[in-house]
Design a protein around this motif. Sequence first.
Motif, mmCIF file in Angstrom:
data_model
loop_
_atom_site.group_PDB
_atom_site.id
_atom_site.type_symbol
_atom_site.label_atom_id
_atom_site.label_comp_id
_atom_site.label_asym_id
_atom_site.label_seq_id
_atom_site.Cartn_x
_atom_site.Cartn_y
_atom_site.Cartn_z
ATOM 1 N N MET A 263 0.847 -1.194 0.000
ATOM 2 C CA MET A 263 0.000 0.000 0.000
ATOM 3 C C MET A 263 0.885 1.248 0.000
ATOM 4 N N MET A 264 0.472 2.231 -0.770
ATOM 5 C CA MET A 264 1.232 3.485 -0.829
ATOM 6 C C MET A 264 1.269 4.093 0.558
ATOM 7 N N THR A 265 2.482 4.307 1.076
ATOM 8 C CA THR A 265 2.568 4.839 2.430
ATOM 9 C C THR A 265 2.320 6.343 2.427
ATOM 10 N N ILE A 266 1.649 6.768 3.465
ATOM 11 C CA ILE A 266 1.354 8.191 3.633
ATOM 12 C C ILE A 266 2.660 8.968 3.767
ATOM 13 N N GLN A 267 3.631 8.368 4.463
ATOM 14 C CA GLN A 267 4.901 9.059 4.675
ATOM 15 C C GLN A 267 5.588 9.370 3.343
ATOM 16 N N LYS A 268 5.480 8.460 2.368
ATOM 17 C CA LYS A 268 6.071 8.725 1.044
ATOM 18 C C LYS A 268 5.460 9.971 0.422
ATOM 19 N N LEU A 269 4.151 10.127 0.581
ATOM 20 C CA LEU A 269 3.477 11.309 0.020
ATOM 21 C C LEU A 269 3.942 12.579 0.728
ATOM 22 N N SER B 211 0.492 0.550 -8.407
ATOM 23 C CA SER B 211 -0.380 0.274 -9.561
ATOM 24 C C SER B 211 -1.160 -1.018 -9.356
ATOM 25 N N MET B 212 -0.476 -2.055 -8.874
ATOM 26 C CA MET B 212 -1.146 -3.338 -8.642
ATOM 27 C C MET B 212 -2.157 -3.205 -7.510
ATOM 28 N N ASN C 278 1.560 9.985 -11.900
ATOM 29 C CA ASN C 278 2.979 9.660 -11.719
ATOM 30 C C ASN C 278 3.155 8.488 -10.757
ATOM 31 N N LEU C 279 2.340 8.442 -9.723
ATOM 32 C CA LEU C 279 2.382 7.290 -8.806
ATOM 33 C C LEU C 279 2.090 6.000 -9.562
ATOM 34 N N ILE C 280 1.051 6.042 -10.396
ATOM 35 C CA ILE C 280 0.667 4.851 -11.163
ATOM 36 C C ILE C 280 1.800 4.432 -12.094
ATOM 37 N N LYS C 281 2.433 5.407 -12.765
ATOM 38 C CA LYS C 281 3.482 5.100 -13.734
ATOM 39 C C LYS C 281 4.778 4.620 -13.090
ATOM 40 N N HIS C 282 5.139 5.201 -11.937
ATOM 41 C CA HIS C 282 6.471 4.974 -11.381
ATOM 42 C C HIS C 282 6.505 4.097 -10.127
#
Length: 196
Positions: A1-7, A106-107, A97-101
Motif C-alpha cells: 500500500m502506498m505509504t502516507i509518509q512517502k506522500l 499500480s497493482m 505519476n504514482l501509477i506510472k512509477h
Amino acid sequence: MMTIQKLIDKGLKVKNYPKDSIIYEPGMHPRYVYFIKSGEVRMVTVSDEGKEFIQGVFKTGQYFGEPALLIGRPYLAFTISNIDSQLIAVNQEDFFNLIKHEPDFSMELIQTLSRRLFYKSMMLEELANEKADHRLLTIINYLLNDIATGENLKVTRQELADMTGLRVETVIRGVKMLAERGLIKMVKGKIIKQGK
C-alpha cells in the motif's frame, strides 16, 4: 500500500477535516485523490427525502476519489468525514505519476478498484433481493472478511441500515434473528468474527 509518509516526503500537505466536513459532493469536477493519514470518511448518496445510503467507508491508510479522477467524470456522491480526519489531496498529475512509477501501487490500485467493483455488484444483487435478513447477512459477512477472528465488527446499526437500505429497527430485529439462528455470533451486543 502506498505509504502516507512517502506522500509527505514528496512535499504533499496534510489537511485537517473536522467531523462531518464535506470533502466533495455530487457534480463537482474531480481534482484530487484523497489519502487518509488518520480518520474515517464515508461516501454517501442522499435521497430526495434526505436518507443517506452508504456507498463505502474509508479508513486510515486508504484512499478515495480515484474513479472519477481516472475517467474525468464528476463525482456522484458526497464524501463526509465520520470523525476528525487528516487527508492528503493528490492532484491528477501526481496521482498518474504514482501509477506510472510505483508498480506496487499500480497493482494495489487495480486490486482496490476490483474490490470496490465486487462490492457494488454484490450490493446491486442484494438490493434486488426483498428479504431483509438475506441482505443484512450478506453485508455483515462481507464486512467480517476484513477483520481478524475474534474481533468485533466496528459498524453501527445505523451504518448497517444505511448500507442495506433498511430501517434501523429492521436491522436490530434482523441482527437478533441472525444470531438466534446461529448465522452470526454476538457477544455483549457486538457482532464477532468466528473462526472457521
